[in-house]
Design an enzyme around this catalytic site. Structure first.
Site, PDB file in Angstrom:
ATOM      1  N   HIS A  40       0.832  -1.206   0.000  1.00 38.07           N
ATOM      2  CA  HIS A  40       0.000   0.000   0.000  1.00 38.07           C
ATOM      3  C   HIS A  40       0.866   1.255   0.000  1.00 38.07           C
ATOM      4  O   HIS A  40       1.803   1.347   0.777  1.00 38.07           O
ATOM      5  CB  HIS A  40      -0.881  -0.031   1.275  1.00 38.07           C
ATOM      6  CG  HIS A  40      -1.997   0.938   1.258  1.00 38.07           C
ATOM      7  ND1 HIS A  40      -1.844   2.231   1.667  1.00 38.07           N
ATOM      8  CD2 HIS A  40      -3.305   0.813   0.887  1.00 38.07           C
ATOM      9  CE1 HIS A  40      -2.999   2.857   1.555  1.00 38.07           C
ATOM     10  NE2 HIS A  40      -3.900   2.013   1.075  1.00 38.07           N
ATOM     11  N   HIS A  64     -12.473   7.875   3.334  1.00 36.31           N
ATOM     12  CA  HIS A  64     -12.897   6.526   3.705  1.00 36.31           C
ATOM     13  C   HIS A  64     -14.398   6.414   3.941  1.00 36.31           C
ATOM     14  O   HIS A  64     -14.931   5.327   4.047  1.00 36.31           O
ATOM     15  CB  HIS A  64     -12.139   6.056   4.948  1.00 36.31           C
ATOM     16  CG  HIS A  64     -10.704   5.745   4.648  1.00 36.31           C
ATOM     17  ND1 HIS A  64      -9.680   6.518   5.088  1.00 36.31           N
ATOM     18  CD2 HIS A  64     -10.150   4.748   3.918  1.00 36.31           C
ATOM     19  CE1 HIS A  64      -8.539   6.016   4.654  1.00 36.31           C
ATOM     20  NE2 HIS A  64      -8.788   4.950   3.951  1.00 36.31           N
ATOM     21  N   ARG A 142      -3.988  18.351  26.639  1.00 32.46           N
ATOM     22  CA  ARG A 142      -3.167  18.736  27.769  1.00 32.46           C
ATOM     23  C   ARG A 142      -4.112  19.050  28.943  1.00 32.46           C
ATOM     24  O   ARG A 142      -4.766  20.096  28.976  1.00 32.46           O
ATOM     25  CB  ARG A 142      -2.332  19.971  27.371  1.00 32.46           C
ATOM     26  CG  ARG A 142      -1.048  20.272  28.162  1.00 32.46           C
ATOM     27  CD  ARG A 142      -1.192  20.307  29.567  1.00 32.46           C
ATOM     28  NE  ARG A 142      -0.002  20.451  30.361  1.00 32.46           N
ATOM     29  CZ  ARG A 142       0.121  19.802  31.517  1.00 32.46           C
ATOM     30  NH1 ARG A 142      -0.780  18.929  31.930  1.00 32.46           N
ATOM     31  NH2 ARG A 142       1.168  20.028  32.280  1.00 32.46           N
ATOM     32  N   CYS A 204       1.216  24.398  23.481  1.00 33.88           N
ATOM     33  CA  CYS A 204       1.583  24.337  24.890  1.00 33.88           C
ATOM     34  C   CYS A 204       2.963  24.958  25.076  1.00 33.88           C
ATOM     35  O   CYS A 204       3.854  24.769  24.240  1.00 33.88           O
ATOM     36  CB  CYS A 204       1.599  22.887  25.369  1.00 33.88           C
ATOM     37  SG  CYS A 204       1.963  22.760  27.120  1.00 33.88           S
ATOM     38  N   TYR A 343       4.449  28.230  34.106  1.00 37.22           N
ATOM     39  CA  TYR A 343       4.358  28.935  32.817  1.00 37.22           C
ATOM     40  C   TYR A 343       5.055  30.286  32.843  1.00 37.22           C
ATOM     41  O   TYR A 343       4.510  31.311  32.419  1.00 37.22           O
ATOM     42  CB  TYR A 343       2.890  29.057  32.365  1.00 37.22           C
ATOM     43  CG  TYR A 343       2.285  27.696  32.105  1.00 37.22           C
ATOM     44  CD1 TYR A 343       2.766  26.909  31.056  1.00 37.22           C
ATOM     45  CD2 TYR A 343       1.294  27.167  32.927  1.00 37.22           C
ATOM     46  CE1 TYR A 343       2.255  25.637  30.825  1.00 37.22           C
ATOM     47  CE2 TYR A 343       0.781  25.894  32.704  1.00 37.22           C
ATOM     48  CZ  TYR A 343       1.261  25.149  31.661  1.00 37.22           C
ATOM     49  OH  TYR A 343       0.761  23.893  31.444  1.00 37.22           O
TER      50      TYR A 343
HETATM   51  N1  MTE Z   1      -8.072  24.593  30.992  1.00 34.25           N
HETATM   52  C1  MTE Z   1      -8.465  23.898  32.061  1.00 34.25           C
HETATM   53  N2  MTE Z   1      -9.648  24.197  32.613  1.00 34.25           N
HETATM   54  N3  MTE Z   1      -7.699  22.907  32.594  1.00 34.25           N
HETATM   55  C2  MTE Z   1      -6.466  22.585  32.038  1.00 34.25           C
HETATM   56  O1  MTE Z   1      -5.790  21.684  32.528  1.00 34.25           O
HETATM   57  N4  MTE Z   1      -4.786  23.143  30.340  1.00 34.25           N
HETATM   58  C3  MTE Z   1      -4.236  24.287  29.600  1.00 34.25           C
HETATM   59  C4  MTE Z   1      -5.267  24.866  28.656  1.00 34.25           C
HETATM   60  N5  MTE Z   1      -6.532  25.042  29.313  1.00 34.25           N
HETATM   61  C5  MTE Z   1      -6.014  23.333  30.923  1.00 34.25           C
HETATM   62  C6  MTE Z   1      -6.885  24.322  30.411  1.00 34.25           C
HETATM   63  C7  MTE Z   1      -3.023  24.015  28.857  1.00 34.25           C
HETATM   64  S1  MTE Z   1      -1.577  24.047  29.729  1.00 34.25           S
HETATM   65  C8  MTE Z   1      -3.022  23.861  27.486  1.00 34.25           C
HETATM   66  S2  MTE Z   1      -1.589  23.690  26.629  1.00 34.25           S
HETATM   67  C9  MTE Z   1      -4.296  23.834  26.722  1.00 34.25           C
HETATM   68  O2  MTE Z   1      -5.434  23.962  27.565  1.00 34.25           O
HETATM   69  C10 MTE Z   1      -4.425  22.539  25.964  1.00 34.25           C
HETATM   70  O3  MTE Z   1      -5.621  22.508  25.265  1.00 34.25           O
HETATM   71  P1  MTE Z   1      -6.101  21.164  24.559  1.00 34.25           P
HETATM   72  O4  MTE Z   1      -6.114  20.055  25.582  1.00 34.25           O
HETATM   73  O5  MTE Z   1      -7.431  21.472  23.993  1.00 34.25           O
HETATM   74  O6  MTE Z   1      -5.087  20.868  23.497  1.00 34.25           O
HETATM   75 MO    MO Z   2       0.238  23.854  28.241  1.00 30.43          MO
END
Ligand code: MTE
Ligand code: MO
Length: 495
Positions: A40, A64, A142, A204, A343
């Site tokens: 494939h 698909h 995340r 992130c 952060y």
């Molecule tokens: N919002 C809430 N309520 N709780 C979380 O743990 N994680 C943050 C953010 N918003 C988080 C959050 C972090 S560190 C990131 S990088 C992004 O959401 C990831 O978003 P995703 O999981 O939709 O990719």
């Molecule tokens: Mo993050």
């Protein structure tokens, strides 16, 4: 009739490579696709389903779902069927009522899982750069905490204007999960304000942290390069919601400087996830900050913040709060852990004994970034030599577009511009470039002659002419955030 051989999930899982044979399941059938995988053209992709069900992969590609393609697939599979899938008691996991992670959503099997509880995972680069808009199922995930199970009928968005000496609570209508507020007999719902769709990339702060770990280990998830994804978000502008609370007209007079988003996810001590953004971003009609309820035309999946999440284009993932329960306009920044004690970026000499978190600003805009997702052709062990094809993404925060991506195959001595396939500085207005750029670079065979190895380097430049630093050493930091040095990969070439 003929009784088919029964196989368990574990039997299927033991067949993932050409050497052992490649098995997959489709509905209740077990198929040996070894021959197919060898021939494939997209063989490497079908191999991703090896040892498990094919449906999650097919569901990613509209092709698909085409009835003709379906027929062909059924014909091909029909001949490869070797048995049926037997359900064994081990498949039914018992639900542990004490486990806060007992009600997590299902996830795609392609993910490289960083941690299971909380769920943190990135998609394979090859699938990620396949599409400009990332399918929801493949969008990186995340989570700091368990995914809350929010029911739309219980959902209520609170909006608060917090001034000195008085708590100006503004409560929203509880109708069918529509956000709004109720004040002086007026009710608001999302139908009252205009819907907007914004395509925005989210990354992130810890993306590419593996590079930082390689210099000296830090606390943090080992993201390779794919804690980043791009989606079309639909929702109401945060500005429009803040208008109900009189914020855009009054923030300067009242000295309001930040907008907080409070999540509905909680840790064991009932602390919720929360973060804030500067108010100018929140009230700017061209800032495109959304309280989004749809992602790529679907209700936001649970993992990504169902029913409502903040989407803050150009700003680090951490401020794009999921499952938003409350929005607060305030004089001060969020005092939450993730705003104050995480952060942030420090000098390489700062360690956990001398770090002063108050000395550094919270990360908001992301710096210029790029990564290599796939390198194909011309490689050692492949039958065909031929040109090299290198693919990847580049992204810059703060609405800065990707102006250019340069690629070197000699460790950075000489460079050539890559082709930007989609996205880039021409996509979106000046200072409103919210998406990544997907790029591709071909290296013709002549250029590879005499080389046994290609030392591939990639560096992107944004519209402010910011460039990526060459190496990570000078940017090592104790939280392992903002790893944005040149992307590098050495590959052995066919001799
Ligand atoms: N919002 C809430 N309520 N709780 C979380 O743990 N994680 C943050 C953010 N918003 C988080 C959050 C972090 S560190 C990131 S990088 C992004 O959401 C990831 O978003 P995703 O999981 O939709 O990719
Ligand atoms: Mo993050």
């Amino acid at each position: 009739g003929v009784t088919e051989i029964e196989y368990t999930k574990a039997d299927v899982q033991a067949h993932k490579t050409i050497e052992t044979g490649v098995w997959v399941t489709y509905k209740d059938g077990v198929y040996d696709i070894t021959k197919f995988a060898e021939n494939h053209p997209g063989g490497n992709k079908i191999l991703m389903a090896a040892g498990g069900p094919v449906e999650p992969y097919w569901n990613l590609y509209a092709v698909h779902k085409d009835p003709e393609v379906q027929e062909t697939i059924k014909e091909i599979l029909g001949e490869l069927r070797i048995g049926t899938l037997k359900h064994s008691p081990e498949d039914e996991k018992e639900v542990d009522l004490d486990d806060p992670y007992a009600h997590e959503p299902e996830r795609h099997p392609a993910f490289k899982i960083n941690t299971l509880k909380p769920f943190n995972a990135e998609p394979p680069g090859a699938l990620l750069v396949d599409s400009f808009v990332t399918p929801n199922a493949l969008f990186f995930k995340r989570n700091h905490l368990p995914v809350p199970d929010v029911k739309e009928e219980d959902y209520l968005l609170e909006v608060e204007r917090r001034e000195e000496g008085r708590e100006g609570g503004r409560e929203g209508g509880r109708e069918g999960g529509r956000e709004g507020r109720r004040e002086g007999g007026r009710e608001g719902g999302k139908d009252e304000v205009v819907e907007h769709t914004v395509t925005a990339t989210m990354q992130c702060a810890g993306n590419r942290r593996t590079l930082i770990h390689e210099v000296k280990h830090v606390k943090g998830l080992s993201w390779t390069g794919f804690a980043i994804s791009n989606a079309e978000w639909t929702g109401v502008k945060l500005r429009d919601v803040l208008l109900w609370a009189g914020v855009p007209e009054e923030y300067e007079r009242l000295g309001l400087a930040h907008v907080h988003f409070i999540g509905l996810d909680k840790d064991i001590s009932n602390q919720t996830y929360e973060a804030s953004i500067p108010i100018n971003k929140a009230v700017d009609p061209r800032g495109d900050v959304l309280l989004a309820f749809a992602m790529n035309g679907q209700p936001i999946p649970r993992d990504h913040g169902y029913p409502v999440r903040a989407v803050v284009p150009g700003i680090v993932g951490a401020r794009n709060v999921k499952w938003v329960g409350k929005v607060v306009a305030s004089k001060s920044e969020s005092q939450g852990f993730w705003q104050q004690r995480d952060y942030k970026n420090f000098s390489p000499s700062t360690d956990w004994d001398n770090v002063d978190f108050d000395s550094a600003p919270a990360i908001q805009d992301m710096p210029i970034q790029s990564a290599i997702a796939t390198v194909e052709g011309g490689l050692e062990g492949e039958e065909e030599g031929g040109p090299l094809t290198i693919k990847g993404y580049a992204y810059s925060g703060g609405g800065r577009g990707v102006a250019r991506v340069d690629v070197s195959i000699d460790g950075g001595k000489t460079w050539e511009p890559a082709t930007i396939k989609e996205g880039g500085w021409k996509h979106g207005d000046y200072s409103r470039s919210w998406t990544w750029a997907l790029w591709e670079h071909f290296v013709p065979e002549e250029k590879l002659e005499g080389l046994t190895e290609a030392d591939i380097c990639v560096k992107a430049t944004d519209t402010s002419y910011n460039v990526q630093p060459e190496s990570i050493e000078a940017y090592w930091n104790l939280r392992g955030v903002l790893a944005n040095c040149w992307a590098r990969q050495k590959v052995a070439l066919r001799k």
